[in-house]
Write an enzyme that holds these catalytic residues in place. Structure first.
Site, PDB file in Angstrom:
ATOM      1  N   GLY A 239       0.832  -1.208   0.000  1.00 11.56           N
ATOM      2  CA  GLY A 239       0.000   0.000   0.000  1.00 11.56           C
ATOM      3  C   GLY A 239       0.861   1.251   0.000  1.00 11.56           C
TER       4      GLY A 239
ATOM      5  N   ARG B  86       0.960  -4.967  -5.204  1.00 14.33           N
ATOM      6  CA  ARG B  86       1.025  -6.125  -4.310  1.00 14.33           C
ATOM      7  C   ARG B  86       1.192  -7.328  -5.239  1.00 14.33           C
ATOM      8  NH1 ARG B  86      -0.520  -4.179   0.694  1.00 14.33           N
ATOM      9  NH2 ARG B  86      -2.170  -2.610   0.781  1.00 14.33           N
TER      10      ARG B  86
ATOM     11  N   ASP C 182       4.884  -4.918   5.974  1.00 13.97           N
ATOM     12  CA  ASP C 182       5.307  -6.266   6.390  1.00 13.97           C
ATOM     13  C   ASP C 182       5.512  -7.243   5.218  1.00 13.97           C
ATOM     14  OD1 ASP C 182       2.581  -6.280   5.943  1.00 13.97           O
ATOM     15  OD2 ASP C 182       2.055  -7.343   7.778  1.00 13.97           O
TER      16      ASP C 182
ATOM     17  N   THR D 218       4.425   2.643   5.560  1.00 15.58           N
ATOM     18  CA  THR D 218       3.024   2.194   5.621  1.00 15.58           C
ATOM     19  C   THR D 218       2.278   3.101   6.588  1.00 15.58           C
ATOM     20  OG1 THR D 218       1.534   0.482   6.498  1.00 15.58           O
ATOM     21  CG2 THR D 218       3.802   0.387   7.285  1.00 15.58           C
TER      22      THR D 218
ATOM     23  N   ASP E 180       0.014   2.177   8.436  1.00 13.81           N
ATOM     24  CA  ASP E 180      -0.498   1.368   9.560  1.00 13.81           C
ATOM     25  C   ASP E 180       0.314   1.484  10.850  1.00 13.81           C
ATOM     26  OD1 ASP E 180      -2.359   0.522   7.747  1.00 13.81           O
ATOM     27  OD2 ASP E 180      -1.421  -1.422   7.365  1.00 13.81           O
TER      28      ASP E 180
ATOM     29  N   ASP F 220       2.583  -0.555  11.991  1.00 14.98           N
ATOM     30  CA  ASP F 220       2.408  -1.857  12.639  1.00 14.98           C
ATOM     31  C   ASP F 220       3.702  -2.655  12.818  1.00 14.98           C
ATOM     32  OD1 ASP F 220       2.688  -2.208   9.923  1.00 14.98           O
ATOM     33  OD2 ASP F 220       0.975  -3.560   9.687  1.00 14.98           O
TER      34      ASP F 220
ATOM     35  N   ARG G  63     -17.273  16.441  13.522  1.00 13.13           N
ATOM     36  CA  ARG G  63     -17.684  17.037  14.807  1.00 13.13           C
ATOM     37  C   ARG G  63     -18.757  18.117  14.578  1.00 13.13           C
ATOM     38  NH1 ARG G  63     -15.751  17.404  19.907  1.00 13.13           N
ATOM     39  NH2 ARG G  63     -13.935  16.116  19.516  1.00 13.13           N
TER      40      ARG G  63
ATOM     41  N   MET H 287      -8.310   3.169   8.860  1.00  8.85           N
ATOM     42  CA  MET H 287      -7.477   2.051   8.405  1.00  8.85           C
ATOM     43  C   MET H 287      -6.467   1.634   9.471  1.00  8.85           C
ATOM     44  SD  MET H 287      -6.573   2.536   4.393  1.00  8.85           S
ATOM     45  CE  MET H 287      -7.677   1.875   3.140  1.00  8.85           C
TER      46      MET H 287
ATOM     47  N   ARG I 235      -5.245  -1.964   9.230  1.00  5.57           N
ATOM     48  CA  ARG I 235      -5.226  -3.437   9.184  1.00  5.57           C
ATOM     49  C   ARG I 235      -5.425  -4.019  10.584  1.00  5.57           C
ATOM     50  NH1 ARG I 235      -3.302  -6.443   4.620  1.00  5.57           N
ATOM     51  NH2 ARG I 235      -2.309  -4.596   3.795  1.00  5.57           N
TER      52      ARG I 235
ATOM     53  N   GLY J  45      -9.998  14.296  19.990  1.00  5.18           N
ATOM     54  CA  GLY J  45     -10.944  14.408  21.108  1.00  5.18           C
ATOM     55  C   GLY J  45     -12.126  13.452  21.017  1.00  5.18           C
ATOM     56  N   ALA J  46     -11.890  12.254  20.460  1.00  7.34           N
ATOM     57  CA  ALA J  46     -12.985  11.278  20.349  1.00  7.34           C
ATOM     58  C   ALA J  46     -13.400  10.793  21.743  1.00  7.34           C
ATOM     59  CB  ALA J  46     -12.533  10.097  19.501  1.00  7.34           C
ATOM     60  N   GLU J  47     -14.672  10.473  21.879  1.00  8.55           N
ATOM     61  CA  GLU J  47     -15.171   9.982  23.174  1.00  8.55           C
ATOM     62  C   GLU J  47     -14.718   8.536  23.407  1.00  8.55           C
ATOM     63  OE1 GLU J  47     -16.888  12.217  21.528  1.00  8.55           O
ATOM     64  OE2 GLU J  47     -16.943  13.665  23.173  1.00  8.55           O
TER      65      GLU J  47
ATOM     66  N   ARG K 212     -25.130  14.799  31.707  1.00 10.07           N
ATOM     67  CA  ARG K 212     -24.414  16.039  32.062  1.00 10.07           C
ATOM     68  C   ARG K 212     -24.631  17.126  31.007  1.00 10.07           C
ATOM     69  NH1 ARG K 212     -19.987  12.708  32.370  1.00 10.07           N
ATOM     70  NH2 ARG K 212     -19.184  13.816  30.569  1.00 10.07           N
TER      71      ARG K 212
ATOM     72  N   HIS L 188     -23.551  14.895  21.884  1.00  6.93           N
ATOM     73  CA  HIS L 188     -23.078  14.083  20.749  1.00  6.93           C
ATOM     74  C   HIS L 188     -21.805  13.341  21.148  1.00  6.93           C
ATOM     75  CE1 HIS L 188     -19.327  15.887  19.089  1.00  6.93           C
ATOM     76  NE2 HIS L 188     -19.606  16.679  20.095  1.00  6.93           N
TER      77      HIS L 188
ATOM     78  N   GLU M 286     -10.123  -0.507  11.628  1.00  5.33           N
ATOM     79  CA  GLU M 286     -10.661  -1.496  10.676  1.00  5.33           C
ATOM     80  C   GLU M 286     -10.431  -2.930  11.132  1.00  5.33           C
ATOM     81  OE1 GLU M 286      -7.036  -1.620   7.331  1.00  5.33           O
ATOM     82  OE2 GLU M 286      -9.109  -1.830   6.710  1.00  5.33           O
TER      83      GLU M 286
HETATM   84  O1  F6P Z   1      -1.418  -1.346   4.668  1.00  6.14           O
HETATM   85  C1  F6P Z   1      -2.040  -0.170   4.347  1.00  6.14           C
HETATM   86  C2  F6P Z   1      -3.510  -0.403   4.134  1.00  6.14           C
HETATM   87  O2  F6P Z   1      -4.094   0.828   3.723  1.00  6.14           O
HETATM   88  C3  F6P Z   1      -4.282  -0.990   5.316  1.00  6.14           C
HETATM   89  O3  F6P Z   1      -4.590  -0.022   6.281  1.00  6.14           O
HETATM   90  C4  F6P Z   1      -5.489  -1.577   4.618  1.00  6.14           C
HETATM   91  O4  F6P Z   1      -6.021  -2.632   5.388  1.00  6.14           O
HETATM   92  C5  F6P Z   1      -4.895  -2.087   3.337  1.00  6.14           C
HETATM   93  O5  F6P Z   1      -3.710  -1.346   3.105  1.00  6.14           O
HETATM   94  C6  F6P Z   1      -5.751  -1.979   2.105  1.00  6.14           C
HETATM   95  O6  F6P Z   1      -5.085  -2.653   1.084  1.00  6.14           O
HETATM   96  P1  F6P Z   1      -5.347  -2.506  -0.474  1.00  6.14           P
HETATM   97  O7  F6P Z   1      -4.585  -1.322  -0.954  1.00  6.14           O
HETATM   98  O8  F6P Z   1      -4.786  -3.761  -1.055  1.00  6.14           O
HETATM   99  O9  F6P Z   1      -6.819  -2.392  -0.660  1.00  6.14           O
END
Ligand code: F6P
Length: 320
Positions: free
Chosen positions: A12, A73, A104, A126, A128, A130, A155, A170, A172, A186-188, A212, A216, A223
């Site tokens: 990606g 890929r 990876d 990437t 991600d 990760d 918001r 995203m 993964r 600032g997400a809940e 209180r 919202h 994902e």
């Molecule tokens: O690894 C980056 C990423 O955007 C992930 O967050 C997502 O799950 C995946 O690639 C989507 O892959 P593709 O480009 O093959 O749809």
């Protein structure tokens, strides 16, 4: 002795790949090397789709998202025949070393090539974030900023309607984009695969907030957790609040790289070249505590990716 290096981006795309290519080409030239740009990752390697890159080939790309040498890929590279073809092409084109920017799967390919004696360097690219061996990957910071911008827009409408807005981001299997964007935006609630969650707890927080006077909520779902529509339905049933789901998707992969990602790309690209010039290879470069590091590429998956539980705790406290 390294004279000619092949560079490619794979998997990606991530904002910051272009500044990384620029750094490799320009720093490589500065060190007296020839640089060949391999198109579309491992697909271009197998097909011999590559051309020499001079200083001007990377002009005017520092601010651009995507990757000028394209990415893919490749399924073929995973086959024995494809892998053999890649090894032949490396010989035919006289490539002394390969530098790849990717995630990876890209690294798994590099490990295989390294085992066969090909000098390789991996640069983490990437959104991600990760990998366990590096604190940060190229593209992550820009993606987080993109998500934070999107949350700010959501918001506005969330407040206007008094709704629960659920945003899928995203990453993964990794919850880092959700976690960082959740704290910055600032997400809940943030729901990530690494930390157990209970929908009843999320609903309880929403109801307490409503008592209180809070009208919202923004909930970010990674994902890797999946099923944002099911979560929205359940929250609606349990709280009586109207819910809406936004899946941010591929817009997180584009956009001009942030200053942080550009600087990271420059530093990691330069380290990749320095390693090769010094006769080191089979390494993955990264960042630990703001310092550029490199580790053996065969060990990259031995480092466990840490989840920032402190961020998670802070999100819970600060968004009340
Ligand atoms: O690894 C980056 C990423 O955007 C992930 O967050 C997502 O799950 C995946 O690639 C989507 O892959 P593709 O480009 O093959 O749809």
């Amino acid at each position: 002795m390294i004279r000619k290096i092949g560079v490619f981006t794979s998997g990606g795309d991530a904002p910051g790949m272009n500044p990384a290519i620029r750094a490799i080409v320009r720093y490589g030239k500065h060190m007296g090397l020839e640089i060949t740009g391999i198109k579309r990752g491992y697909s271009g390697l197998i097909e011999g789709d590559m051309s020499d890159m001079d200083l001007s080939a990377v002009g005017d790309i520092i601010h651009r998202g995507g990757t000028v040498i394209k990415t893919a890929r490749s399924e073929e590279f995973k086959t024995e025949a494809g892998f053999k073809k890649a090894l032949e092409i490396i010989k035919i084109f006289d490539l002394d070393a390969l530098v790849a920017i990717g995630g990876d799967v890209t690294y798994k390919g590099l490990q295989k090539l390294s085992e066969k004696g090909v000098p390789v360097i991996g640069i983490p690219g990437t959104i991600d974030n990760d990998f366990g061996y590096t604190d940060v990957t190229i593209g992550f910071d820009t993606a987080v900023n993109t998500v934070v911008d999107a949350i700010s827009n959501l918001r506005d409408t969330s407040v206007s309607h008094g709704r629960i807005n659920i945003v899928e981001v995203m990453g993964r299997h990794c919850g880092d984009i959700a976690l960082h964007a959740g704290l910055a935006g600032g997400a809940e609630n943030v729901v990530i695969p690494e930390i157990y969650y209970d929908t009843d707890d999320i609903c309880r927080k929403i109801i307490e907030g409503r008592n209180r006077g809070k009208i919202h909520s923004l909930i970010i779902v990674a994902e890797g957790v999946g099923k944002p529509y099911d979560l929205a339905e359940e929250i609606k049933e349990k709280t009586g609040y109207d819910t809406r789901v936004s899946i941010l998707g591929y817009l997180q992969r584009g956009g001009s790289p942030s200053a942080f990602d550009r600087i990271l790309a420059a530093r990691l690209g330069a380290r990749a070249i320095d390693l090769l010039v010094a006769g080191n290879h089979g390494r993955a470069v990264g960042i630990k505590n703001s310092q550029v590091i490199d580790v053996p590429i065969e060990n990259v998956f031995d480092y466990k990716k840490a989840t920032n539980e402190d961020y998670y705790r802070l999100i819970g406290i600060l968004s009340r």
